[in-house]
Design an enzyme around this catalytic site. Structure first.
Site, PDB file in Angstrom:
ATOM      1  N   GLY A  53      -3.012  -6.426  -3.026  1.00 46.07           N
ATOM      2  CA  GLY A  53      -2.343  -7.442  -3.824  1.00 46.07           C
ATOM      3  C   GLY A  53      -1.085  -6.813  -4.367  1.00 46.07           C
ATOM      4  CB  SER A  55      -0.576  -1.606  -7.466  1.00 44.85           C
ATOM      5  OG  SER A  55       0.792  -1.289  -7.420  1.00 44.85           O
ATOM      6  CB  CYS A  85      -3.175  -2.338   0.367  1.00 45.90           C
ATOM      7  SG  CYS A  85      -1.436  -2.430   0.788  1.00 45.90           S
ATOM      8  NE  ARG A 114       3.843  -0.124  -6.214  1.00 45.44           N
ATOM      9  CZ  ARG A 114       4.500  -0.960  -7.030  1.00 45.44           C
ATOM     10  NH1 ARG A 114       5.146  -0.498  -8.060  1.00 45.44           N
ATOM     11  NH2 ARG A 114       4.495  -2.251  -6.785  1.00 45.44           N
ATOM     12  CB  ILE A 143       0.358  -6.606   4.000  1.00 43.97           C
ATOM     13  CG1 ILE A 143      -0.448  -7.159   5.188  1.00 43.97           C
ATOM     14  CG2 ILE A 143       1.247  -7.692   3.384  1.00 43.97           C
ATOM     15  CD1 ILE A 143      -1.544  -8.147   4.811  1.00 43.97           C
ATOM     16  NE  ARG A 144       6.487  -5.887  -0.288  1.00 40.46           N
ATOM     17  CZ  ARG A 144       6.199  -6.009  -1.583  1.00 40.46           C
ATOM     18  NH1 ARG A 144       5.235  -6.790  -1.990  1.00 40.46           N
ATOM     19  NH2 ARG A 144       6.880  -5.326  -2.457  1.00 40.46           N
ATOM     20  CG  HIS A 180      -4.578  -5.453   3.643  1.00 45.08           C
ATOM     21  ND1 HIS A 180      -4.905  -5.999   2.424  1.00 45.08           N
ATOM     22  CD2 HIS A 180      -3.322  -4.971   3.511  1.00 45.08           C
ATOM     23  CE1 HIS A 180      -3.895  -5.861   1.591  1.00 45.08           C
ATOM     24  NE2 HIS A 180      -2.916  -5.244   2.231  1.00 45.08           N
ATOM     25  CD  GLU A 182      -8.511  -6.508   2.869  1.00 44.89           C
ATOM     26  OE1 GLU A 182      -8.797  -5.383   3.325  1.00 44.89           O
ATOM     27  OE2 GLU A 182      -7.446  -6.734   2.256  1.00 44.89           O
TER      28      GLU A 182
HETATM   29  N1  GLN Z   1       3.207  -3.296  -2.270  1.00 48.85           N
HETATM   30  C1  GLN Z   1       2.046  -3.576  -3.054  1.00 48.85           C
HETATM   31  C2  GLN Z   1       2.009  -2.706  -4.307  1.00 48.85           C
HETATM   32  O1  GLN Z   1       2.846  -1.903  -4.518  1.00 48.85           O
HETATM   33  C3  GLN Z   1       0.782  -3.365  -2.247  1.00 48.85           C
HETATM   34  C4  GLN Z   1       0.738  -4.361  -1.115  1.00 48.85           C
HETATM   35  C5  GLN Z   1      -0.642  -4.765  -0.710  1.00 48.85           C
HETATM   36  O2  GLN Z   1      -1.630  -4.504  -1.384  1.00 48.85           O
HETATM   37  N2  GLN Z   1      -0.693  -5.434   0.402  1.00 48.85           N
HETATM   38  O3  GLN Z   1       1.122  -2.850  -5.098  1.00 48.85           O
END
Ligand code: GLN
Length: 202
Positions: A53, A55, A85, A114, A143-144, A180, A182
């Site tokens: 999500g 952080s 993540c 990050r 994802i990022r 991820h 999940e």
């Molecule tokens: N970029 C988000 C962060 O810094 C992490 C991305 C994710 O959990 N998919 O928290």
């Protein structure tokens, strides 16, 4: 997978992010997870998943709902925890570009960066070799995600990208993945975490 004796009680931190996908994967394995929003829900928990999500948002809500201290206490007691993540960022002892004062659980002997994959690779999918899961590659969705820049003594590297970037680690009963599991439709990481939970609850 065989679940010995009684069902493990797995809590998925459900403040923000993709906790639903974790609950679904657990359900596919016959394990009913609990969406954790209140400290008292952690009392009976055998294992904790901190989802992906944002952080910074999860951290702020964790403080607001008085979950930070209880989570830390559980982790220190040796209750297995797995961060995916954003969850991994919260577990890292050091984050190089964390916003000043970002609330963390700071428990694993790792340093993460990050959003470390440049814009072109912010989100990507790749097949990873993860020996602890067996021979078949694991399809990993990033994802990022963060990169694990440093893994200290006691930290086992479970998977790296082709360029040796560390993306999955274990330190005792703590597990961290920069991607991820999940969302990839492959439950092997969840099974691996459940085995860690069973090994301490025997
Ligand atoms: N970029 C988000 C962060 O810094 C992490 C991305 C994710 O959990 N998919 O928290």
């Amino acid at each position: 997978m065989e679940i010995c004796n009684s069902q493990p009680h797995i809590g998925v931190l459900a403040l923000q992010g993709d906790f639903e996908a974790h609950l679904k994967t657990l359900a596919s394995l016959g394990v009913e997870g609990t969406a954790i929003r209140l400290p008292e829900q952690l009392i009976q928990i055998d294992g904790i998943i901190i989802p992906g999500g944002e952080s910074t948002t999860i951290g702020k809500l964790m403080v607001k709902y008085h979950l930070q201290e209880v989570l830390l206490q559980k982790i220190q007691e040796g209750v297995p925890v797995w961060g995916t993540c954003a969850g991994l960022i919260l577990l890292a002892r050091e984050t190089d570009n964390a916003l000043a004062g970002q609330p963390l659980l700071a428990s694993m002997n790792i340093r993460v960066r990050r959003n470390a994959f440049g814009s072109q690779r912010e989100s990507f999918e790749t097949d990873l070799s993860v020996p602890v899961l067996g021979e078949a590659p694991f399809h990993a969705v990033f994802i990022r995600g963060p990169q694990i820049e440093y893994a200290g003594p006691g930290v086992e590297v479970l998977a790296t990208l082709d360029d040796d970037t560390i993306v999955a680690v274990r330190e005792g009963t703590m597990l961290g993945t920069a991607f991820h599991p999940e969302v990839s439709g492959d439950p092997r990481f969840h099974q691996y975490f459940l085995r860690i939970v069973q090994s301490v609850n025997r």
